[in-house]
Design a protein around this motif. Structure first.
Motif, PDB file in Angstrom:
ATOM      1  N   ARG A   1      -0.562   5.454   0.483  1.00 35.61           N
ATOM      2  CA  ARG A   1      -0.150   5.678   1.885  1.00 35.61           C
ATOM      3  C   ARG A   1       0.654   4.713   2.496  1.00 35.61           C
ATOM      4  NH1 ARG A   1      -1.570   9.726  -0.383  1.00 35.61           N
ATOM      5  NH2 ARG A   1      -3.562  10.948   0.070  1.00 35.61           N
ATOM      6  N   VAL A   2       0.257   3.540   2.068  1.00 34.37           N
ATOM      7  CA  VAL A   2       0.971   2.080   2.730  1.00 34.37           C
ATOM      8  C   VAL A   2       1.288   1.094   1.650  1.00 34.37           C
ATOM      9  CG1 VAL A   2       0.693   0.342   4.316  1.00 34.37           C
ATOM     10  CG2 VAL A   2      -0.374   2.290   4.691  1.00 34.37           C
TER      11      VAL A   2
ATOM     12  N   CYS B   1       0.955  -1.552  -3.368  1.00 32.11           N
ATOM     13  CA  CYS B   1       0.745  -0.203  -2.858  1.00 32.11           C
ATOM     14  C   CYS B   1      -0.794  -0.099  -2.596  1.00 32.11           C
ATOM     15  CB  CYS B   1       1.251   0.604  -3.931  1.00 32.11           C
ATOM     16  SG  CYS B   1       2.842   0.709  -4.653  1.00 32.11           S
ATOM     17  N   CYS B   2      -0.958   0.460  -1.350  1.00 31.29           N
ATOM     18  CA  CYS B   2      -2.182   0.920  -0.908  1.00 31.29           C
ATOM     19  C   CYS B   2      -2.606   2.249  -0.637  1.00 31.29           C
ATOM     20  CB  CYS B   2      -2.530  -0.352   0.225  1.00 31.29           C
ATOM     21  SG  CYS B   2      -2.426  -2.029  -0.035  1.00 31.29           S
TER      22      CYS B   2
ATOM     23  N   THR C   1      -5.069   2.921   1.869  1.00 26.11           N
ATOM     24  CA  THR C   1      -5.420   2.922   3.208  1.00 26.11           C
ATOM     25  C   THR C   1      -4.844   2.002   3.873  1.00 26.11           C
ATOM     26  OG1 THR C   1      -7.392   1.321   3.045  1.00 26.11           O
ATOM     27  CG2 THR C   1      -7.539   3.666   2.524  1.00 26.11           C
ATOM     28  N   GLU C   2      -4.276   2.069   5.147  1.00 25.16           N
ATOM     29  CA  GLU C   2      -3.562   1.139   6.028  1.00 25.16           C
ATOM     30  C   GLU C   2      -4.581  -0.128   6.193  1.00 25.16           C
ATOM     31  OE1 GLU C   2      -1.182   0.974  10.111  1.00 25.16           O
ATOM     32  OE2 GLU C   2      -2.030   2.718   9.339  1.00 25.16           O
TER      33      GLU C   2
ATOM     34  N   ALA D   1      -4.333  -2.594   3.391  1.00 22.36           N
ATOM     35  CA  ALA D   1      -3.105  -3.304   3.490  1.00 22.36           C
ATOM     36  C   ALA D   1      -3.076  -4.362   4.574  1.00 22.36           C
ATOM     37  CB  ALA D   1      -1.902  -2.059   3.804  1.00 22.36           C
ATOM     38  N   GLU D   2      -3.736  -4.015   5.702  1.00 22.93           N
ATOM     39  CA  GLU D   2      -3.820  -5.166   6.647  1.00 22.93           C
ATOM     40  C   GLU D   2      -4.913  -6.189   6.129  1.00 22.93           C
ATOM     41  OE1 GLU D   2      -2.299  -5.545   9.439  1.00 22.93           O
ATOM     42  OE2 GLU D   2      -1.412  -3.657   9.819  1.00 22.93           O
TER      43      GLU D   2
ATOM     44  N   ILE E   1       4.684  -4.182   6.361  1.00 22.08           N
ATOM     45  CA  ILE E   1       4.078  -3.162   5.839  1.00 22.08           C
ATOM     46  C   ILE E   1       4.438  -1.697   6.208  1.00 22.08           C
ATOM     47  CG2 ILE E   1       1.505  -2.282   6.404  1.00 22.08           C
ATOM     48  CD1 ILE E   1       0.384  -4.800   6.781  1.00 22.08           C
TER      49      ILE E   1
ATOM     50  N   ARG F   1       4.585   2.318   6.111  1.00 22.97           N
ATOM     51  CA  ARG F   1       3.968   3.632   5.907  1.00 22.97           C
ATOM     52  C   ARG F   1       4.843   4.402   4.692  1.00 22.97           C
ATOM     53  NH1 ARG F   1       0.084   6.593   8.207  1.00 22.97           N
ATOM     54  NH2 ARG F   1       0.440   8.876   8.150  1.00 22.97           N
TER      55      ARG F   1
ATOM     56  N   ASP G   1       3.820   7.932   3.220  1.00 22.36           N
ATOM     57  CA  ASP G   1       2.794   8.833   3.146  1.00 22.36           C
ATOM     58  C   ASP G   1       3.508  10.039   2.811  1.00 22.36           C
ATOM     59  OD1 ASP G   1       0.453  10.472   3.120  1.00 22.36           O
ATOM     60  OD2 ASP G   1      -0.345   9.782   5.154  1.00 22.36           O
TER      61      ASP G   1
ATOM     62  N   SER H   1       7.091   8.587   7.734  1.00 20.77           N
ATOM     63  CA  SER H   1       7.366   7.415   6.429  1.00 20.77           C
ATOM     64  C   SER H   1       8.611   6.623   6.572  1.00 20.77           C
ATOM     65  CB  SER H   1       6.955   8.146   5.268  1.00 20.77           C
ATOM     66  OG  SER H   1       5.674   8.606   5.115  1.00 20.77           O
TER      67      SER H   1
END
Length: 426
Positions: free
Chosen positions: A153-154, A257-258, A260-261, A264-265, A289, A291, A293, A300
């Motif tokens: 997603r992120v 690559c993550c 969930t946001e 990532a934070e 960072i 997006r 998705d 995105s």
């Protein structure tokens, strides 16, 4: 020597906690001669001006004298000769290269071979830079496959600030000493790091940095990045993420690559603290960072990695999939360099020879950027480069050489490199 290095690699695989106490005995006449032949003959010279050919005129005597100094701990590497290479993506910015003496390159090659045999089995699959049988396209294919198969997603687009120039010597030697317990080899490594750089007659010795251009700098940088980033991410970060997370690194260029946001934070915050612990910094201007998705393609973004821009595109059936194309910034830089080359060389060679040299440059572009999804961008670049060639061809004299229709006939007889997919990503 190959058998001995394979034995070291086997021990490193089967006994990950094993320490290596005796390694300097691998530096003997046979191995020094082998490493001499492995070095490139046309590489730049160090401050002593000795080339491979000059050194090889009395190869046996020179190697015997070098081995004698190595055994007596009397060998001391000379300072590297500083060369500034312009960066293509920045105006008035240069990449410093340290060119060592040829004899020092032989010892560095030996260090590289020994350290690579120890650490290559320990390096993780997320690392691709400066490793045998791994390259840029392997990293690109692995990243694209992950983006396609996993619920990403992120994406964190990472860039380490002056990574090669800020590696702390003491921290690096401390990390290596966890596996290598040979005091003589560690002392020579310290001497290599402390040899300094000579620029305009001024010697500079620092406590940080491995000179780019050194034979063993890539493996030293990979060892440091493996411990600071790769191993930490695999053993600590991934276990504290709520969703899936994956790291892909090529030298100091990396993406995470993550799913969930929030992950990532948290990873970015933890990464800043982790790097500061080892006296490294993130390049805040180039770290983003993004997006990414597939459920919401319009909101995105895109990110760059190894000269390619990754984005979300559509298949012919309308499905959303990750695609990639040539980075527009890189293409502008390459067109500028082609324009400068054509302007500089337009009167130096006959047309046929000039065209053959020009096509070799285009062939190199096709071989790197010729990947899946990127055929249109490569074709567009070849056409724009041909127009640049024609423009400067018509400025070789006051008379016009040929118009576009004549140039097309010329390219029919002497065609440019064909557009083809050299690296398939699926």
């Amino acid at each position: 020597m190959t058998t001995k290095l394979a034995r070291i690699s086997q021990l490193s695989v089967t006994q990950p906690d094993m320490m290596f106490h005796q390694l300097m005995h691998h530096f003997n006449m046979d191995t020094l001669q082998h490493w001499y032949h492995m070095l490139k003959g046309k590489a730049a010279c160090g401050i002593d001006g000795i080339t491979k050919q000059t050194y090889g005129e009395n190869l046996a005597g020179n190697l015997e004298e070098l081995l004698s100094r190595l055994k007596q701990m009397a060998y001391r590497p000379g300072p590297a000769n500083l060369k500034l290479i312009p960066k293509p993506d920045k105006a008035n910015a240069y990449r410093p290269l340290g060119i060592g003496n040829f004899e020092d390159k032989i010892v560095q090659k030996g260090m590289q071979q020994v350290l690579e045999a120890i650490y290559e089995p320990l390096f993780l699959d997320c690392s691709f830079g400066f490793r045998p049988k791994r390259g840029c396209h392997d990293a690109i294919k692995s990243l694209r496959t992950h983006l396609y198969n996993e619920p990403v997603r992120v994406v964190i687009d990472l860039d380490l600030h002056n990574f090669f120039g800020t590696i702390n010597h003491e921290l690096l030697l401390k990390i290596i000493a966890e596996k290598v317990q040979d005091p003589r080899l560690l002392r020579y490594l310290r001497r290599m790091l402390k040899a300094g750089i000579l620029s305009d007659g001024e010697l500079t010795v620092s406590d940080e940095g491995v000179p780019q251009g050194s034979v063993c700098s890539p493996v030293l940088a990979n060892i440091f990045a493996h411990y600071v980033l790769d191993h930490w991410f695999e053993e600590t970060v991934r276990h504290h993420c709520r969703g899936k997370a994956a790291l892909f690194r090529y030298a100091d260029d990396a993406v995470i690559c993550c799913e969930t946001e929030r992950d990532a934070e948290r990873i970015k915050t933890a990464l800043i603290n982790r790097l500061s612990k080892y006296k490294l910094k993130l390049n805040e201007d180039k770290t983003h960072i993004v997006r990414f998705d597939r459920r919401d393609r319009r909101s995105s973004g895109a990110f760059d990695f190894l000269g390619f821009t990754f984005y979300l595109g559509l298949t012919r059936q309308g499905a959303v999939i990750p695609k990639l194309k040539s980075c527009s910034k890189r293409l502008r830089q390459k067109r500028k360099r082609i324009n400068e080359w054509c302007k500089k060389n337009r009167n130096k060679y006959p047309l046929r020879i000039l065209w053959e040299m020009f096509c070799r440059k285009l062939r190199g572009h096709v071989q790197y950027y010729g990947v899946s999804f990127n055929g249109v961008a490569v074709n567009r670049f070849i056409k724009s480069a041909a127009f640049i060639f024609l423009k400067w061809l018509n400025r070789r004299s006051q008379r016009r050489s040929m118009d576009y229709e004549q140039f097309k006939l010329f390219m029919n007889v002497f065609p440019p490199p064909p557009i083809r997919i050299c690296h398939r990503l699926f």
